[in-house]
Design a protein around this motif. Structure first.
Motif, short mmCIF file in Angstrom:
data_model
loop_
_atom_site.label_atom_id
_atom_site.label_comp_id
_atom_site.label_asym_id
_atom_site.label_seq_id
_atom_site.Cartn_x
_atom_site.Cartn_y
_atom_site.Cartn_z
N PRO A 23 0.07 -8.13 -13.34
CA PRO A 23 0.55 -8.19 -14.72
C PRO A 23 0.81 -6.78 -15.30
CG PRO A 23 -1.80 -8.66 -14.65
CD PRO A 23 -1.35 -8.45 -13.23
N PHE A 24 1.71 -6.73 -16.27
CA PHE A 24 2.02 -5.47 -16.97
C PHE A 24 1.46 -5.52 -18.36
CE2 PHE A 24 4.91 -5.48 -13.47
CZ PHE A 24 5.04 -4.15 -13.14
N PRO A 25 1.03 -4.39 -18.97
CA PRO A 25 0.99 -3.08 -18.33
C PRO A 25 -0.02 -3.05 -17.18
CG PRO A 25 -0.16 -3.01 -20.44
CD PRO A 25 0.47 -4.38 -20.33
N ILE A 26 0.22 -2.18 -16.21
CA ILE A 26 -0.64 -2.08 -15.04
C ILE A 26 -1.99 -1.51 -15.47
CG2 ILE A 26 -0.92 -1.01 -12.76
CD1 ILE A 26 2.18 -1.00 -12.59
N SER A 27 -3.06 -2.20 -15.11
CA SER A 27 -4.41 -1.78 -15.52
C SER A 27 -4.82 -0.50 -14.79
CB SER A 27 -5.42 -2.89 -15.21
OG SER A 27 -5.58 -3.01 -13.80
N GLU A 28 -5.77 0.20 -15.39
CA GLU A 28 -6.31 1.42 -14.76
C GLU A 28 -6.94 1.07 -13.41
OE1 GLU A 28 -5.81 4.61 -15.48
OE2 GLU A 28 -4.52 3.80 -17.06
N GLU A 29 -7.57 -0.09 -13.35
CA GLU A 29 -8.22 -0.54 -12.11
C GLU A 29 -7.17 -0.70 -10.99
OE1 GLU A 29 -10.90 -4.36 -10.61
OE2 GLU A 29 -9.93 -4.43 -12.57
N THR A 30 -6.02 -1.29 -11.32
CA THR A 30 -4.95 -1.48 -10.33
C THR A 30 -4.34 -0.14 -9.93
OG1 THR A 30 -4.50 -3.71 -11.14
CG2 THR A 30 -2.74 -2.65 -9.88
N LYS A 31 -4.17 0.75 -10.90
CA LYS A 31 -3.65 2.09 -10.57
C LYS A 31 -4.59 2.80 -9.61
CE LYS A 31 -1.10 2.83 -14.86
NZ LYS A 31 -0.93 3.63 -16.07
N GLN A 32 -5.88 2.70 -9.87
CA GLN A 32 -6.89 3.33 -9.00
C GLN A 32 -6.83 2.73 -7.60
OE1 GLN A 32 -8.55 6.04 -9.75
NE2 GLN A 32 -9.50 6.07 -7.73
N LEU A 33 -6.68 1.41 -7.52
CA LEU A 33 -6.57 0.74 -6.23
C LEU A 33 -5.38 1.30 -5.44
CD1 LEU A 33 -7.12 -1.59 -4.16
CD2 LEU A 33 -5.63 -3.02 -5.60
N GLY A 34 -4.22 1.42 -6.09
CA GLY A 34 -3.03 1.96 -5.43
C GLY A 34 -3.26 3.36 -4.90
N LYS A 35 -3.88 4.19 -5.72
CA LYS A 35 -4.16 5.58 -5.32
C LYS A 35 -5.12 5.63 -4.13
CE LYS A 35 -3.23 7.37 -9.92
NZ LYS A 35 -3.82 7.64 -11.23
N GLU A 36 -6.14 4.77 -4.15
CA GLU A 36 -7.11 4.75 -3.05
C GLU A 36 -6.46 4.23 -1.76
OE1 GLU A 36 -10.68 2.69 -4.24
OE2 GLU A 36 -11.00 4.07 -5.92
N MET A 37 -5.54 3.28 -1.89
CA MET A 37 -4.82 2.77 -0.71
C MET A 37 -3.99 3.89 -0.08
SD MET A 37 -3.79 -0.97 -2.26
CE MET A 37 -2.54 -1.36 -1.05
N MET A 38 -3.30 4.66 -0.91
CA MET A 38 -2.50 5.77 -0.40
C MET A 38 -3.41 6.84 0.22
SD MET A 38 0.43 7.10 0.20
CE MET A 38 1.65 6.24 -0.81
N GLU A 39 -4.52 7.11 -0.44
CA GLU A 39 -5.47 8.10 0.09
C GLU A 39 -5.97 7.67 1.48
OE1 GLU A 39 -9.45 10.26 -1.59
OE2 GLU A 39 -9.53 8.08 -1.46
N PHE A 40 -6.23 6.37 1.65
CA PHE A 40 -6.66 5.88 2.96
C PHE A 40 -5.60 6.19 4.02
CE2 PHE A 40 -6.26 2.84 6.37
CZ PHE A 40 -7.51 2.90 6.95
N LEU A 41 -4.33 5.88 3.71
CA LEU A 41 -3.27 6.09 4.70
C LEU A 41 -3.15 7.57 5.07
CD1 LEU A 41 -0.53 3.67 3.34
CD2 LEU A 41 -2.06 3.30 5.29
N VAL A 42 -3.17 8.44 4.07
CA VAL A 42 -3.07 9.89 4.33
C VAL A 42 -4.28 10.33 5.18
CG1 VAL A 42 -3.08 12.17 3.24
CG2 VAL A 42 -1.65 10.34 2.29
N ASN A 43 -5.47 9.90 4.78
CA ASN A 43 -6.69 10.26 5.54
C ASN A 43 -6.63 9.73 6.97
OD1 ASN A 43 -7.81 11.56 3.34
ND2 ASN A 43 -9.16 9.87 2.79
N SER A 44 -6.12 8.51 7.14
CA SER A 44 -6.10 7.89 8.46
C SER A 44 -5.17 8.62 9.43
CB SER A 44 -5.69 6.41 8.37
OG SER A 44 -4.29 6.26 8.25
N GLN A 45 -4.22 9.38 8.87
CA GLN A 45 -3.27 10.13 9.69
C GLN A 45 -3.71 11.57 9.93
OE1 GLN A 45 0.70 9.64 8.03
NE2 GLN A 45 0.33 7.47 7.69
N ASP A 46 -4.81 11.97 9.30
CA ASP A 46 -5.36 13.32 9.49
C ASP A 46 -6.41 13.23 10.59
OD1 ASP A 46 -7.41 15.42 9.21
OD2 ASP A 46 -6.27 16.03 7.44
N PRO A 47 -6.16 13.85 11.76
CA PRO A 47 -7.07 13.68 12.91
C PRO A 47 -8.54 13.98 12.59
CG PRO A 47 -5.08 14.85 13.58
CD PRO A 47 -5.02 14.70 12.09
#
Length: 188
Positions: A23-47
């Motif tokens: 739902p919109f507006p996007i909640s802070e909780e959902t924004k945090q989830l998105g950022k953590e998901m991206m952080e996981f992908l970046v971390n997973s590609q760092d040996p």
């Protein structure tokens, strides 16, 4: 920080559910989830980080894989030629993504597909549209429309399948897992 322990595995009922629209507006909780998901992908590609936290490398992650039935996914495809450019091929968080159109031609990865929620090799080709046009919202609520082809298109379709309760191996031909039709090209 998201680790492999947070990712649910095949057989979990959430992976077979159709995820709910964000739902919109996007909640802070959902924004945090998105950022953590991206952080996981970046971390997973760092040996070094991947080894330290025992992360499997991934290029995409959908919220249902974290047992959160929301239509949000993250994709981080690193540069295919790091000597030429450090810029990722595609790095974005998509909220409520939709495929607007797709090509008749299909493509699949020569090595098949893998998934952070699947701890086994699943042999076979996974045919997907070789070109797609998608729309989605970013975490600030801005709408985007993009055309993707080949590998980025395949990655996004794989993640969008998770939003619809579909696993990559559902696309593999059970009778002949390595059969290709004349409309399908093989990507190495």
């Amino acid at each position: 920080m998201i680790t492999m322990d947070d990712i649910i595995r095949e057989g979990h009922p959430t992976l077979r559910k159709v995820a709910e629209e964000v739902p919109f507006p996007i909640s802070e909780e959902t924004k945090q989830l998105g950022k953590e998901m991206m952080e996981f992908l970046v971390n997973s590609q760092d040996p070094e980080i991947a080894e330290k936290y025992d992360l499997r490398a991934g290029v995409g992650l959908a919220a249902p894989q974290l047992d959160i039935s929301k239509r949000i996914l993250a994709v981080h495809i690193p540069s295919l030629d790091p000597e030429e450019s450090d810029e990722p091929v595609l790095s974005t968080i998509m909220v409520n993504p939709k495929i607007l159109s797709h090509s008749v031609q299909t493509a699949c990865l020569a090595d098949g597909e893998g998934c952070l929620s699947v701890d086994r090799e699943v042999p076979g080709y996974v045919p997907r549209a070789s070109r797609i046009t998608i729309s989605y919202y970013d975490l600030d609520g801005n709408k985007h429309k993009e055309r993707l082809r080949n590998y980025p298109a395949i990655v996004v379709q794989h993640e969008m399948d998770h939003l619809n309760g579909v696993m990559f191996y559902d696309h593999i031909n059970e009778e002949n897992p390595f059969e290709l039709d004349e409309n399908t090209s093989l990507l190495s």
